[in-house]
Design an enzyme around this catalytic site. Structure first.
Site, PDB file in Angstrom:
ATOM      1  N   ARG A  47      28.366  19.918  34.562  1.00 49.59           N
ATOM      2  CA  ARG A  47      28.627  20.425  33.198  1.00 49.59           C
ATOM      3  C   ARG A  47      28.639  21.946  33.213  1.00 49.59           C
ATOM      4  O   ARG A  47      29.438  22.586  32.546  1.00 49.59           O
ATOM      5  CB  ARG A  47      27.598  19.881  32.196  1.00 49.59           C
ATOM      6  N   LYS A 202      49.104  20.977  24.639  1.00 48.89           N
ATOM      7  CA  LYS A 202      50.488  21.211  24.255  1.00 48.89           C
ATOM      8  C   LYS A 202      51.286  21.761  25.440  1.00 48.89           C
ATOM      9  O   LYS A 202      51.461  21.070  26.412  1.00 48.89           O
ATOM     10  CB  LYS A 202      50.518  22.118  23.028  1.00 48.89           C
TER      11      LYS A 202
HETATM   12  C1  LIG Z   1      46.888  20.900  18.598  1.00 55.55           C
HETATM   13  C2  LIG Z   1      46.430  22.224  18.161  1.00 55.55           C
HETATM   14  C3  LIG Z   1      45.060  22.542  18.156  1.00 55.55           C
HETATM   15  C4  LIG Z   1      43.991  21.541  18.503  1.00 55.55           C
HETATM   16  O1  LIG Z   1      44.002  21.186  19.850  1.00 55.55           O
HETATM   17  P1  LIG Z   1      43.500  19.750  20.405  1.00 55.55           P
HETATM   18  O2  LIG Z   1      43.762  19.849  21.857  1.00 55.55           O
HETATM   19  O3  LIG Z   1      44.298  18.702  19.696  1.00 55.55           O
HETATM   20  O4  LIG Z   1      42.054  19.652  20.052  1.00 55.55           O
HETATM   21  C5  LIG Z   1      44.694  23.827  17.778  1.00 55.55           C
HETATM   22  N1  LIG Z   1      45.618  24.746  17.402  1.00 55.55           N
HETATM   23  C6  LIG Z   1      46.925  24.466  17.389  1.00 55.55           C
HETATM   24  C7  LIG Z   1      47.899  25.527  16.975  1.00 55.55           C
HETATM   25  C8  LIG Z   1      47.387  23.207  17.751  1.00 55.55           C
HETATM   26  O5  LIG Z   1      48.694  22.935  17.721  1.00 55.55           O
END
Ligand SMILES: *Cc1c(COP(=O)(O)O)cnc(C)c1O
Length: 385
Positions: A47, A202
């Site tokens: 961790r 993303k």
């Molecule tokens: C998806 C997203 C998040 C959150 O991220 P997760 O990996 O889903 O927890 C934060 N900010 C933006 C701009 C996003 O598109």
């Protein structure tokens, strides 16, 4: 070295012992000690740190031009760790258009700890400046924003904050959620931001197969605090997910170019269609603050949002007629995805709040993948017909 070289090599050099040219996945929870208080190697307990995450963090830091990066189990886990820098009585200043999950974290979680949020009237540095107070400890920004792609001047805001001190005598930390542009097209630290937060789910991962998040920072003191919260809170990235992210980010520069190309093609097509009311795309010369594309970015992500003429039924028809583009939340993957922000990414906002910031029921968000643009446009054309 240049970005594309760093994407392939930073944190990913051959293993000094075996010569393996990719970073092995370290499925291990703990590490042998040689004596009381004496570690055998650099790691103690997974961790706190482990070889897979360490390698990923080196890669991510290099991509953001940061001294340090910290990997978390999700974008939200990264944001949460960042918000732990705040203390009761502190105030966050933010912009009208921020990710719905961040809005929820501010208003339904942080508020319990007497941390207040002030929203600037507009996504403009002057509007941010106007609401700064003696309690402001953090300024939270996003550009281009999710889902309306609003552009915000990070550099000018950093300039404004330089000489501002709150009642503790400290400069508020400027945080930028850099998920949309990805490190390939925007590096907020170089513009004067203090902390960068990412949903690696993303573009960085890029293949819709992993949830992950990261913080990038260059200030040693802030880094040490964040590292403490990463270990204390424990929402760390798993070794397998670190591997997937490191594999994904090697092609980030290549993918981003194609995402951008497809976004330009789709935006142009949508803008000319009779059943479209409005298209949101920062690449249009008449898009608000378009000058920032040149000033603070080196390209645009594959994101286009648009409003369909008609009511929710027209929107439902559009989604139901798509054959190639997949209706799903999320973005930034190699496959094109589309979603209805009012009922997904921004469902966490109260309806009146959504309306106020322009997330209407006929708004559609499109994440262009890396397919051939002709096929994507044919699918849009068919669905809009
Ligand atoms: C998806 C997203 C998040 C959150 O991220 P997760 O990996 O889903 O927890 C934060 N900010 C933006 C701009 C996003 O598109």
């Amino acid at each position: 070295m240049k970005f594309a070289t760093l994407a392939v090599h930073a944190g990913q050099r051959p293993d000094p012992h075996t010569g393996a040219v990719t970073v092995p996945v370290s499925f291990v929870s703990t590490f042998q000690m040689d004596a009381v208080g004496k570690l055998r190697g650099e790691f103690e307990y997974a961790r706190s740190g482990n070889p897979s995450r360490h390698a990923l963090e080196i890669s991510l830091a290099a991509l953001e031009g940061a001294k340090y990066a910290l990997a978390f189990a999700s974008g939200q886990a990264a944001s949460t760790a960042c918000l732990h820098l705040l203390e009761p009585g502190d105030e966050i200043v933010t912009l009208p258009n921020i990710y719905g999950g961040t809005f929820r974290l501010f208003h339904n979680v942080m508020n319990k700890y007497n941390i207040t949020v002030k929203t600037a009237a507009e996504a403009e540095p002057e509007s941010v400046k106007a609401v700064l107070s003696e309690k402001t400890a953090m300024v939270w920004t996003e550009s281009p924003s999710n889902p309306l792609l609003t552009l915000f001047d990070i550099g000018m805001t950093a300039e404004y904050l330089k000489n501002f001190r709150n009642k503790k005598g400290t400069k508020p930390l400027l945080v930028t959620d850099n998920t949309f542009p990805s490190p390939a097209f925007q590096n907020p630290l170089s513009l004067g931001a203090d902390i960068v937060t990412h949903s690696c789910t993303k573009y960085i991962g890029g293949h819709s197969d992993v949830i992950g998040g990261a913080l990038a920072v260059s200030d040693e003191g802030v880094y040490q605090k964040l590292k403490f919260y990463q270990n204390a809170g424990g929402a760390v990235q798993s070794p397998m997910d670190c591997y997937l992210l490191q594999r994904g980010l090697r092609t980030l520069p290549l993918r981003m170019k194609k995402h951008e190309e497809n976004a330009y093609a789709a935006a142009e097509f949508l803008r000319g269609h009779k059943n479209i009311e409005e298209v949101f795309f920062p690449g249009f010369a008449d898009f608000p603050n378009h000058f920032l594309v040149k000033k603070q970015m080196s390209g645009l992500p594959g994101m286009v949002s648009f409003k369909i003429k008609g009511d929710i039924e027209a929107v439902k028809t559009f989604f139901s007629r798509l054959e190639l583009i997949i209706m799903a939340e999320s973005l930034g993957g190699v496959e094109s995805l589309t979603c209805h922000p009012a009922s997904t990414s921004h469902a966490a906002l109260p309806p009146e709040e959504r309306k106020k910031i322009g997330i209407t029921d006929n708004l559609v968000r499109l994440s262009l993948g890396i397919e051939d643009a002709d096929d994507l446009i044919a699918d849009l054309k068919n669905a809009l017909g």
